[in-house]
Design a protein around this motif. Sequence first.
Motif, PDB file in Angstrom:
ATOM      1  N   HIS A 118      58.315 -10.951  10.106  1.00  0.00           N
ATOM      2  CA  HIS A 118      57.582  -9.823   9.530  1.00  0.00           C
ATOM      3  C   HIS A 118      56.120  -9.871   9.991  1.00  0.00           C
ATOM      4  O   HIS A 118      55.501 -10.933   9.968  1.00  0.00           O
ATOM      5  CB  HIS A 118      57.639  -9.881   7.995  1.00  0.00           C
ATOM      6  N   ALA A 138      49.969  -7.548   1.918  1.00  0.00           N
ATOM      7  CA  ALA A 138      50.617  -6.242   1.786  1.00  0.00           C
ATOM      8  C   ALA A 138      51.894  -6.207   2.609  1.00  0.00           C
ATOM      9  O   ALA A 138      51.944  -6.704   3.739  1.00  0.00           O
ATOM     10  CB  ALA A 138      49.667  -5.136   2.240  1.00  0.00           C
ATOM     11  N   HIS A 142      55.445  -3.650   3.711  1.00  0.00           N
ATOM     12  CA  HIS A 142      56.045  -2.317   3.777  1.00  0.00           C
ATOM     13  C   HIS A 142      57.544  -2.468   3.582  1.00  0.00           C
ATOM     14  O   HIS A 142      58.208  -3.193   4.332  1.00  0.00           O
ATOM     15  CB  HIS A 142      55.746  -1.652   5.122  1.00  0.00           C
ATOM     16  N   GLN A 143      58.087  -1.774   2.580  1.00  0.00           N
ATOM     17  CA  GLN A 143      59.515  -1.910   2.280  1.00  0.00           C
ATOM     18  C   GLN A 143      60.404  -1.490   3.447  1.00  0.00           C
ATOM     19  O   GLN A 143      61.486  -2.039   3.627  1.00  0.00           O
ATOM     20  CB  GLN A 143      59.866  -1.080   1.036  1.00  0.00           C
ATOM     21  N   ARG A 144      59.929  -0.570   4.278  1.00  0.00           N
ATOM     22  CA  ARG A 144      60.747  -0.113   5.418  1.00  0.00           C
ATOM     23  C   ARG A 144      60.963  -1.230   6.441  1.00  0.00           C
ATOM     24  O   ARG A 144      61.895  -1.158   7.254  1.00  0.00           O
ATOM     25  CB  ARG A 144      60.102   1.100   6.086  1.00  0.00           C
ATOM     26  N   THR A 186      55.323   5.285  -1.890  1.00  0.00           N
ATOM     27  CA  THR A 186      54.917   4.983  -0.517  1.00  0.00           C
ATOM     28  C   THR A 186      55.732   3.850   0.096  1.00  0.00           C
ATOM     29  O   THR A 186      55.610   3.572   1.294  1.00  0.00           O
ATOM     30  CB  THR A 186      53.433   4.606  -0.469  1.00  0.00           C
ATOM     31  N   GLY A 187      56.529   3.170  -0.734  1.00  0.00           N
ATOM     32  CA  GLY A 187      57.298   2.053  -0.232  1.00  0.00           C
ATOM     33  C   GLY A 187      56.439   0.865   0.144  1.00  0.00           C
ATOM     34  O   GLY A 187      56.742   0.144   1.107  1.00  0.00           O
ATOM     35  N   GLN A 188      55.383   0.655  -0.624  1.00  0.00           N
ATOM     36  CA  GLN A 188      54.474  -0.446  -0.348  1.00  0.00           C
ATOM     37  C   GLN A 188      54.515  -1.478  -1.482  1.00  0.00           C
ATOM     38  O   GLN A 188      54.716  -1.124  -2.649  1.00  0.00           O
ATOM     39  CB  GLN A 188      53.041   0.062  -0.169  1.00  0.00           C
TER      40      GLN A 188
END
Length: 325
Positions: free
Chosen positions: A138, A213, A215-217, A277-279
């Motif tokens: 990641h 931070a 990002h779920q994506r 926001t998928g954050q």
Amino acid sequence: MTPLVFIDGDQGTTGLQVRQWLSGRTDLRVLQLPPEHRKSTAHRAEALNDCDLALLCLPDDAARGAVALVRRPGVRVIDASSAHRTAPGWVYGLPEMEPAQAARIAAAARVSNPGCYPTGALLLLRPLVEAGLVPADHPLAIHAISGYSGQGRAGLQAHEGAAAASAPPLQVYGLGLQHKHVPEIQQHAGLAHAPAFVPAYGHYRQGIVLTIALHQRLLPAGVTAAHLHAALAMRYAGQPCIELQPLGGDVDAQRIDPQTLNGSNRIRLAVFGQERTGQVLLAAVFDNLGKGAAGAAVQNLDLMLGLSAAHTQGPFTAVPDLRAA
């Protein structure tokens, strides 16, 4: 026989903190050199070989030199510098890192105290990477702000000395993205690539807030903030030095005070999520002189000597204020 501990470098920021935390204890003895012998290699070598446990609160090169002075096989060593944090043969001194780590520390002859920033980053990341919730590759960016005591005596002088009025309110550094803590974080978190790490010093004495931070994506399908929070809760259940903030509530109204755990060996972890926001934001707050340095050293010392863990909870006295000197 009551164990004998020698703090090599007991006049530095971490050394002073360790010494004050150990003061008044009757379950161990602290060997101190008189001021005129503190820089004498011969006297230090004698002390290093006379003690049961040597705690090195020295710069990296000096710590390597101190280890080379240890000749007696029975002497155990805790190194608070960054010299041995990724070195073979040294046990990494973060007891909560995984279930068996405290036992490894207890049995070790050589323990490397973790860095202050890596303590927060690893306690957040390692369980999530191991659980497959955060991929090892990641693209991670870690941001952290520490009190100026994290800079050692130079920071204390700059913010509490004669020129304190001109000290910057915030100073971001490590802009070459080669901070010495990065290899430590990458290795012990199990990351495939080095994270981007951006540290800063604030105009306050001590305390760290560290955030990561996500990002779920870019996470495995279906992974949410709740899954990440649950994994941390499972890993740290029953750990007295780790608090996990409850998930949910009015997140926008919440604030993180980097000084909230000053004077203790505790760390508070938190997970914040925004489904729209998928954050996701991972956060840690702790004392850079406590769980980030001296507190961790005393915690490891107690494990290695088989002494009561009650001493590691704090509170402890802060290092002297230069303005009062």
